[in-house]
Motif scaffolding. Structure first.
Motif: not given
Ligand SMILES: Cc1cc2nc3c(=O)[nH]c(=O)nc-3n(C[C@H](O)[C@H](O)[C@H](O)COP(=O)(O)OP(=O)(O)OC[C@H]3O[C@@H](n4cnc5c(N)ncnc54)[C@H](O)[C@@H]3O)c2cc1C
Length: 489
Positions: A457-466, A116-117, A451-452, A105-107
């Motif tokens: 990728l998804h979590s590393s982008i999110r963590n880094s943008v945060d 994301v940034a 999948r992995q 479901k993730t776009p």
């Protein structure tokens, strides 16, 4: 831009450059969003980013958000960067599409660092370490183009350009060759020259009015022919991106600068009246208006020749495609680059002109195709304009590009085109044009690995943008805020 670049390149040579401008005529007065290449223009002229940003009230731009284009309610971002990274040679959009078919479901947007940034209103310069996720983007600026012109005028004069304020009322050509020889000003002053660069805007004073080059009208494909523009006060968070919202007979832009927001509605007069277009624009603006709405008229297309005899047309005099992907200032930059590479002697070899015209023609055609894609890769049919695009015969170059995409998600690269595959992927995917099949090499990668990979990728982008600073704080922290401009600038 042209005078500044030529002056910088020819500084301390025997070349003499004269710039004629008329305050009485003025400039078109719009044009605020750019593409990442503008950074290389400034860098090539040795212009410091902080000084430039302060002088032009610039903000950073990570891409363009497109609202309501595929269907009303849709949103996606065309980022200045990639979607993910290939896995075993397979581009990420194929992997994502396979996972999507299996229920993900993730776009797609959430696998792009700059998107994301941008959506989190955060910004920093790309990390020079190319192994890091924080390096996977480029950026451009949103700025006040009148202030940029002023800034470059000072720069050009410092590098030896003579600026003359005055209105050109007559252009004298050599009776035999047709080459332009002198310009006569209203004051009676005459200005001679060997090479003339026509930067006179839509009117094409030299290239059209004198040399009768002719114009290719592309309204058949890009029928928007008017715009109404207005400025408003900034409201809310300072966003590091431009917004383009599709409307019933065109689209609306929103461009946040440090001190104000630029807004405009580009529309087609066959499908909407000026009054209705103005009220659609004003209804969609968040902050209080700070200017009166300004009406603009144009015809999309290009000159038959950009360079003819001893005249080179750069800017709006060369042609215009609607500002949906912020390409006009970029065309100026392309024109300057090609002119410097093919800089003529007084013989004005036809081969140089042909090469220049060929390159610039391709640039215009490639951008035309990309802009048109936004109007045809859509499910919208809720107004006369959208239905018009459903029945359109496309240029062959675009038709084949769409077919290659639909067949297996392939984006063949164009030569002399500013938009690379990730830009096309963003629009196709964002506007619901999903390919019928994927890269066949994907079949040999275990599904769990895909999948992995996507999850990481998804979590590393999110963590880094945060961890990234917010846009305004970054502008202030680097000293790029115009509020810190010393009186002398
Ligand atoms: C609605 C709209 C939105 C746009 N948005 C964007 C955007 O977001 N991003 C982007 O990259 N581009 C955008 N553009 C394009 C951008 O505004 C132009 O590419 C840019 O401003 C350069 O314009 P120009 O210098 O070619 O022409 P102009 O700004 O028209 O300048 C022409 C110059 O020639 C001078 N001149 C003309 N005739 C004479 C004469 N007889 N004697 C002396 N001087 C003369 C004028 O005084 C003026 O200085 C937009 C354009 C429009 C219409």
């Amino acid at each position: 831009m042209t005078a500044a670049a030529l002056a910088y390149k020819f500084h301390r040579t025997k070349t003499s450059i004269t710039l004629v401008e008329s305050e009485q005529i003025g400039t078109v007065g719009v044009g605020e969003a750019t593409l990442p290449h503008i950074r290389f223009f400034n860098q090539a002229l040795g212009i410091d980013e902080v000084t430039f940003m302060r002088a032009t009230n610039a903000t950073f731009k990570l891409g363009i958000e497109f609202c309501d284009w595929g269907q009303i309610g849709d949103r996606y971002v065309h980022p200045f960067g990639d979607f993910g990274e290939p896995l075993q040679g397979v581009d990420f959009h194929h992997l994502w599409n396979q996972l999507r078919q299996l229920g993900l479901k993730t776009p797609l947007d959430e696998y792009s660092y700059p998107i994301v940034a941008a959506k989190s209103a955060r910004f920093h310069h790309p990390d020079p370490d190319l192994s890091k996720i924080e390096s996977t983007f480029g950026y451009a600026y949103q700025f006040d183009s009148s202030l940029y012109a002023k800034f470059l005028r000072t720069f050009a004069e410092k590098h030896g350009v003579t600026r003359i304020e005055g209105k050109i009322v007559e252009v004298d050509q050599n009776a035999e060759t047709g080459h332009v020889e002198t310009l006569r000003l209203e004051s009676g002053q005459t200005i001679g020259g060997e090479l003339f660069i026509d930067c006179s805007g839509f009117r094409g004073l030299l290239i059209e009015q004198s040399l009768k080059t002719g114009y290719q009208d592309w309204s058949e494909w890009l029928p928007c022919n008017r715009a109404v523009a207005v400025q408003s006060e900034n409201v809310g968070t300072l966003l590091p991106y431009t917004r383009s919202t599709a409307r019933t007979a065109g689209w609306q832009w929103r461009i946040p600068l440090q001190h104000r927001t630029g807004n405009g509605h580009v529309y087609c007069s066959h499908f909407i009246s000026d009054d209705e277009a103005r009220s659609q624009l004003l209804d969609g603006i968040e902050g209080a208006l700070t200017t009166d709405p300004k009406q603009l008229y144009f015809m999309t297309g290009r000159r038959n020749q950009f360079w003819k005899k001893n005249v080179v047309a750069i800017g709006l005099s060369a042609g215009f495609l609607e500002p949906l992907e912020s390409t006009s200032i970029h065309f100026i930059q392309e024109g300057i680059t090609a002119l410097l590479e093919l800089f003529p002697d007084t013989a004005f070899a036809t081969s140089d002109q042909e090469e220049y015209n060929e390159r610039m023609g391709l640039n215009f055609e490639r951008v035309r195709d990309f802009l048109l894609l936004h109007y045809v890769a859509t499910e919208r049919d809720d107004s006369e304009m959208w239905r018009h695009f459903r029945n359109l015969t496309l240029p062959e170059s675009l038709q084949s590009k769409i077919e290659a995409w639909m067949h297996r998600g392939l984006v063949p690269s164009y030569e002399f085109s500013v938009f690379l595959p990730p830009s096309w992927i963003a629009v196709f995917m964002g506007q619901r044009k999903l390919p019928l099949a994927g890269d066949p090499r994907m079949g040999r990668i275990p599904l769990d690995d895909i999948r992995q990979y996507a999850e990481n990728l998804h979590s590393s982008i999110r963590n880094s943008v945060d961890r990234a600073p917010d846009h305004l704080t970054f502008i202030q922290g680097t000293g790029s805020s115009s509020k810190t401009v010393p009186e002398s600038l």
